[in-house]
Write a protein that holds these residues in place. Sequence first.
Motif, PDB file in Angstrom:
ATOM      1  N   ILE A   6       1.284  -1.459  -0.160  1.00 28.31           N
ATOM      2  CA  ILE A   6      -0.111   0.131  -0.047  1.00 28.31           C
ATOM      3  C   ILE A   6       0.686   1.323  -0.617  1.00 28.31           C
ATOM      4  N   THR A   7       2.133   1.336   0.260  1.00 26.30           N
ATOM      5  CA  THR A   7       3.395   2.570   0.659  1.00 26.30           C
ATOM      6  C   THR A   7       3.696   2.571  -0.412  1.00 26.30           C
ATOM      7  N   ALA A   8       4.457   0.952  -0.934  1.00 28.03           N
ATOM      8  CA  ALA A   8       5.188   0.937  -1.860  1.00 28.03           C
ATOM      9  C   ALA A   8       4.965   2.004  -2.994  1.00 28.03           C
ATOM     10  N   THR A   9       6.263   2.187  -3.995  1.00 26.46           N
ATOM     11  CA  THR A   9       6.633   2.813  -4.364  1.00 26.46           C
ATOM     12  C   THR A   9       7.332   2.516  -5.925  1.00 26.46           C
ATOM     13  N   HIS A  10       7.226   2.976  -6.886  1.00 26.13           N
ATOM     14  CA  HIS A  10       8.965   2.686  -7.703  1.00 26.13           C
ATOM     15  C   HIS A  10      10.215   2.758  -7.348  1.00 26.13           C
ATOM     16  N   ASP A  11      10.227   3.833  -6.968  1.00 27.46           N
ATOM     17  CA  ASP A  11      12.034   4.049  -5.932  1.00 27.46           C
ATOM     18  C   ASP A  11      12.364   2.567  -4.374  1.00 27.46           C
ATOM     19  N   THR A  12      10.651   2.164  -4.221  1.00 28.28           N
ATOM     20  CA  THR A  12      11.179   1.065  -3.088  1.00 28.28           C
ATOM     21  C   THR A  12      11.528  -0.314  -3.913  1.00 28.28           C
ATOM     22  N   PHE A  13      11.241  -0.262  -5.228  1.00 25.37           N
ATOM     23  CA  PHE A  13      11.788  -1.126  -5.704  1.00 25.37           C
ATOM     24  C   PHE A  13      13.299  -1.224  -6.486  1.00 25.37           C
ATOM     25  N   HIS A  41       4.542   7.297 -16.509  1.00 22.66           N
ATOM     26  CA  HIS A  41       4.966   9.048 -15.513  1.00 22.66           C
ATOM     27  C   HIS A  41       3.090   9.348 -16.663  1.00 22.66           C
ATOM     28  N   GLY A  42       2.303   9.704 -17.096  1.00 22.49           N
ATOM     29  CA  GLY A  42       1.118  10.014 -17.225  1.00 22.49           C
ATOM     30  C   GLY A  42      -0.007   9.310 -17.019  1.00 22.49           C
ATOM     31  N   SER A  43       0.080   8.314 -15.486  1.00 21.91           N
ATOM     32  CA  SER A  43      -1.332   7.605 -15.216  1.00 21.91           C
ATOM     33  C   SER A  43      -1.007   7.391 -13.705  1.00 21.91           C
ATOM     34  N   MET A  44      -1.574   7.517 -12.748  1.00 25.09           N
ATOM     35  CA  MET A  44      -1.359   7.833 -11.336  1.00 25.09           C
ATOM     36  C   MET A  44      -2.456   6.208 -10.746  1.00 25.09           C
ATOM     37  N   ILE A  45      -2.004   5.805 -10.556  1.00 23.14           N
ATOM     38  CA  ILE A  45      -1.983   4.170  -9.207  1.00 23.14           C
ATOM     39  C   ILE A  45      -3.189   4.744  -7.993  1.00 23.14           C
ATOM     40  N   ARG A  46      -2.905   5.756  -7.692  1.00 24.83           N
ATOM     41  CA  ARG A  46      -4.369   6.401  -7.611  1.00 24.83           C
ATOM     42  C   ARG A  46      -4.621   7.896  -7.028  1.00 24.83           C
ATOM     43  N   ASP A  47      -5.221   8.563  -7.812  1.00 22.21           N
ATOM     44  CA  ASP A  47      -5.368   9.898  -8.150  1.00 22.21           C
ATOM     45  C   ASP A  47      -6.008  10.243  -6.947  1.00 22.21           C
ATOM     46  N   ASN A  48      -6.286   9.856  -5.653  1.00 20.78           N
ATOM     47  CA  ASN A  48      -6.811  11.032  -4.281  1.00 20.78           C
ATOM     48  C   ASN A  48      -6.105  10.932  -3.265  1.00 20.78           C
ATOM     49  N   GLU A  49      -5.987  11.214  -2.447  1.00 18.68           N
ATOM     50  CA  GLU A  49      -5.834  10.765  -1.338  1.00 18.68           C
ATOM     51  C   GLU A  49      -6.558   9.541  -0.360  1.00 18.68           C
ATOM     52  N   LEU A  50      -6.184   8.070   0.462  1.00 22.26           N
ATOM     53  CA  LEU A  50      -6.848   7.496   0.932  1.00 22.26           C
ATOM     54  C   LEU A  50      -6.190   7.288   2.290  1.00 22.26           C
ATOM     55  N   VAL A  51      -7.133   6.781   3.038  1.00 19.65           N
ATOM     56  CA  VAL A  51      -7.127   7.022   4.451  1.00 19.65           C
ATOM     57  C   VAL A  51      -7.537   5.701   5.167  1.00 19.65           C
ATOM     58  N   ILE A  52      -7.173   5.260   5.725  1.00 19.02           N
ATOM     59  CA  ILE A  52      -7.010   3.248   6.398  1.00 19.02           C
ATOM     60  C   ILE A  52      -6.773   3.516   7.228  1.00 19.02           C
ATOM     61  N   GLY A  54      -6.915   5.638   9.886  1.00 15.37           N
ATOM     62  CA  GLY A  54      -6.928   7.053  10.390  1.00 15.37           C
ATOM     63  C   GLY A  54      -5.412   7.683   9.466  1.00 15.37           C
ATOM     64  N   VAL A  55      -4.701   6.775   8.763  1.00 16.68           N
ATOM     65  CA  VAL A  55      -4.158   7.194   8.294  1.00 16.68           C
ATOM     66  C   VAL A  55      -3.690   7.422   6.611  1.00 16.68           C
ATOM     67  N   LEU A  56      -2.936   8.346   6.457  1.00 17.47           N
ATOM     68  CA  LEU A  56      -3.036   9.551   5.199  1.00 17.47           C
ATOM     69  C   LEU A  56      -2.366   9.210   4.216  1.00 17.47           C
ATOM     70  N   TYR A  57      -2.020   7.687   3.314  1.00 22.14           N
ATOM     71  CA  TYR A  57      -1.876   7.698   1.798  1.00 22.14           C
ATOM     72  C   TYR A  57      -1.942   8.496   0.484  1.00 22.14           C
ATOM     73  N   PRO A  58      -1.450   9.026   0.634  1.00 18.53           N
ATOM     74  CA  PRO A  58      -1.216  10.349  -0.951  1.00 18.53           C
ATOM     75  C   PRO A  58      -1.432   9.589  -2.058  1.00 18.53           C
ATOM     76  N   PRO A  59      -1.907   9.757  -2.888  1.00 18.26           N
ATOM     77  CA  PRO A  59      -1.766   9.857  -4.653  1.00 18.26           C
ATOM     78  C   PRO A  59      -0.208   8.977  -4.831  1.00 18.26           C
ATOM     79  N   ARG A  60       0.118   8.650  -5.481  1.00 16.85           N
ATOM     80  CA  ARG A  60       1.195   8.038  -6.103  1.00 16.85           C
ATOM     81  C   ARG A  60       1.460   7.284  -7.488  1.00 16.85           C
ATOM     82  N   LYS A  61       2.549   7.640  -9.109  1.00 17.15           N
ATOM     83  CA  LYS A  61       2.583   7.495 -10.096  1.00 17.15           C
ATOM     84  C   LYS A  61       2.432   5.363  -9.787  1.00 17.15           C
TER      85      LYS A  61
END
Length: 75
Positions: A6-13, A41-52, A54-61
Motif C-alpha cells: 500500500i505504501t510501495a512506489t517505484h522507488d521502493t523496488f 509517468h502519465g498515470s496515477m495508480i491512486r489519483d486521490n488521497e486514501l485514509v485507512i 486514520g493513516v493518510l496515503y498520498p496519491p502515487r504514480k
Amino acid sequence: MTIDLITATHDTFEPFVAQKFSVTTCDGDIELLLDNVKIFHGSMIRDNELVIDGVLYPPRKAFALTWEGPRDALI
C-alpha cells in the motif's frame, strides 16, 4: 524483508532490480528475479488521497514490475 504494497512506489523496488526474491505460494517457496521497474509517468495508480484507520496515503504514480522465474509456478 517484507514490502508493504500500500505504501510501495517505484522507488521502493528500484534498488532491488537484478536481485532475487523468495515468494511463498501454496505449493511452496519459489525464487523470482526482479528484472525491471517501469514507471507510467502519465498515470496515477491512486489519483486521490486514501485514509485507512486514520493513516493518510498520498496519491502515487503507477508502476509495473517485471519478474523472471519458473514458467509453471502459480502465484
